[in-house]
Design an enzyme around this catalytic site. Sequence first.
Site, PDB file in Angstrom:
ATOM      1  CG  ASP A 161     -24.567  33.920  63.956  1.00 39.17           C
ATOM      2  OD1 ASP A 161     -25.777  33.772  64.137  1.00 39.17           O
ATOM      3  OD2 ASP A 161     -23.926  34.859  64.432  1.00 39.17           O
ATOM      4  CG  ASP A 194     -27.160  37.123  69.206  1.00 36.65           C
ATOM      5  OD1 ASP A 194     -26.256  36.285  69.401  1.00 36.65           O
ATOM      6  OD2 ASP A 194     -27.507  37.499  68.074  1.00 36.65           O
TER       7      ASP A 194
END
Length: 962
Positions: free
Chosen positions: A629, A553
Amino acid sequence: MSTHTGRKNSNNAFIRFTKHFFLLAFVILVFIIMIAAVKRQDFRTCAQTSFCRRNRAYADKAASSPYNVIEDTIKIEDGVISGELINSKNKIYFIFEIHLLINNVVRIRVNEKSPLKPRYDRVKDWSLIQEPIITLEYTENTVKDGFTSISFGIDRNHKVIIHHAPFRVELLDNDLPVITFNDRGFFNIEHLRKKDDPVNSQPDKLVIQSDDSADLISEEIQENIKEKQEDGSWEETFNGKKDSKPNGPESIGLDISFPGFGHVYGIPEHATSFSLKETRGGQGAYDEPYRLYNLDVFEYELDNPMALYGSIPFMMAHRKGASVAVLWLNSAETWIDVVKSKEDKHGLSSFLNFGKTTPISTHTHWFSESGIIDVFAFLGPTTSDIFKQYGSLTGFTALPQSFAIGYHQCRWNYLNQLDVAEVDAGFDKHDIPYDVIWLDIEHTDNKKYLTWDKTKFTDPEKMQRDIGRKGRKMVTIVDPHFKKDDNYYVYKEAKDLDILTKDNNDQVYDGWCWPGNSVWTDWTNPKAQDWWAKKFAFDQYKESTEFLFIWNDMNEPSVFTGPEITMHKDVIHYEGWEHRNIHNLFGMAYHAATAQGLINRTIPHRRPFVLSRAFFVGSQRFGAIWTGDNSVSWDHLAISSPMLLTIGISGLPFSGVRWYQTGAFQPFFRAHAHIDTKRREPWLFGEPHTSYIRDAIRQRYILLPFWYTLFQEASTDGMPIIRPMFVIFPNEEETFSMEDQYFVGNSLLVKPITSQGQTSTEIYFSRNEVFYDYYTFKKVKGSGKVKVIAPINKIPVFLRGGSIIPRRQRFRRSSLSMRSDPFTLLVALDKKGEATGSLYLDDGETYEYQKGHFIHRKFNFTSRKLLSTSFIDGQIIDKENNYIKSNQDLRVERIIIVGIDRAPKKIIGYYNDLTDDKKELEFSSGGTNYIGINIEEISKDVVIIRDPKLFISKDWTIEFVN
């Protein structure tokens, strides 16, 4: 002495308290930022980006390109046309090369002839898997009269025409132009210059059209434009963050037109429509170009061309009878304008059967902050040709381990080892299969990656082996920033090896991320790649096991204190290159090193699974990505389909989002939740919703053989796993901009439900095809747009006639538990009573398939016979550890034939090498459900053959006898 020591200890305690206080305050601030919607003011617009302003201004004013070919420099040798260009306004020289490549691909490269210093040209080393192969199948037509023409290809049906003054390149297919470069005169290279050079310190002069001639702009206008252009050329500030720009202006730009093509697709990642909208006028147009610059954009805006987490500068154009594409191979910040026009300057109407209608053409303008012009043109002519052409250069998607296409359960964060065990047991208790459980950043020791919080996870190795015994895996997050702490071995090793990125003062670059004060390794450094890959050895990543895989990430990279929440552009990387040159490939370089580490940690090597948020050209070789996201909203659910379709056609098919019913029919299937949300394990939703989720996940597992076969196809020919409608129906214009329904492979038509309370939907069915409801096998009545009932307990899915789909229909706890299960073949007949399909199997873990250790079957139903034959003629079956030999007892337990015109009197089956040993098979017609979903009605034109006693790895035939 004691007083001094006490005062010193007191001071140290105060310093520690202050440090921890501000760290806590910072973390709280970051958390508040992260849970809020995206702050648009954190990210630059074109108007706030000097090179974007300059190139748009250049396009607005330029009408005649000043770049001309110097004719006596042209050479044609071994499939390469080369020569020199001159900018007639400032007398700067450039070199160009046009490479004629195999498989109908053309490459155009332009660079300064004598730059003050080298321009960045290393993208190819990261994104291409080999030096492109030049074709010798070409014929020189002419090198005179102001242009150079060459026909190429086996049939010489493709042509490249280079116009000399101004420089313009046309690519033709059967004498019809399909791609043109510099057709509008926007080609522009800001040559490298010295800041204090009175001649070369200013951007290149502009020209305007006046009385059909190109003249220099007046002194007054030139000064105004110069002042506007110079703003930000040598130094730029955004939100208080300065970019020093030591090389000054160095952008490149080029317009690329697609004559006769009304639709273009690609250039992910954006939360926009599948068919790209215009950006400079036109109905529903954006007022900003599409931006490619990897950024951490939490809960991003929809219907917006702003940059997101990944960048693939690939664009495909499609019209009836033709598909073409381009790859702009540049890893610097890039913007793309798109405009459309009704024009017929090439006389296409009569050739393309437009009649009296003027064809729509699409014009694009690409500009990057630095680097050279390096563009590939893929001439198709079909989409499948383009996928193969593109993959042959950049690599096909890596074949994953089989568990990776199962269901993943993720949360930020599972609390501790007991929590993991309870969640794992919950899936068993509620009869819901899953393959992977994930741990987010809270599992680490104070956000130090490759470590464990031993208070929460007291025995990580036991935890992994406990789930591993059930055939399941674990994924832990490992981000590219390291806590700046000399007691943290990863940071200390990277510092001692001198592989950390440096700021423009040659000091280690630091900033803030999840651990607080952090540093970033320079992943473009070969030494860093080698070091990082070794960190995943079991004796380096302590208490990791073969059941543990990785999540990368924050690798855009995300820097909370940096400009636009990312790294400063003047940070220095390997061999002195600035970050501005390599920004978009930074995350991929990290992804690559992590994947290599997982490969190297075992002998024999096993395939890695690494999920990445950032991506670039070539990321498909290293693992999966997800769309970042998003928010839990119906709008974000709706946009997921066009986003994944766009990413898929751009060479990266292993992608997904966070949903259940929709996610079950997307390549990557993971449920994830933010730390501030309620727990979302499937059984917590309560009935009937838990049952709906269970059914969706089970449908995924039933179809795992089909999905795995599609992944194998993607790994060999580049076909997307989920496919846009126009790829399946390339001549049906209704499908060209369709984004709310898609195909899984060529066989399953899927229409996600994306509105709350929706119980019906309209689905487009091709007029030339037959379709069946996937759950009931009932034939769809009507064609075109048909209203379909969509109850909450199912997602609309339809079988395309002509398909054969392999399934496994026994419910297990994980995909590994299904490996010995028999198969069901679902045969959906087309209007001719025919169907085809395939099945690919291997051990699902190692690289033994590269030695021929796999089963690959081809199924064909025709003339009321179903045949199973080897996909590869003469496949070698060696004596040691051959997959076929070790799986000889895998059998077919059921065959379902849908759309049969009349029931047979009897059905016989036999192995093709034992035709004398024919057996009559037991069968029934309609009325029984064998799918696993509680649907009452099954269509009557269905024949079900039970237990034909045929092994999947052998050649056999089943005959329907009238």
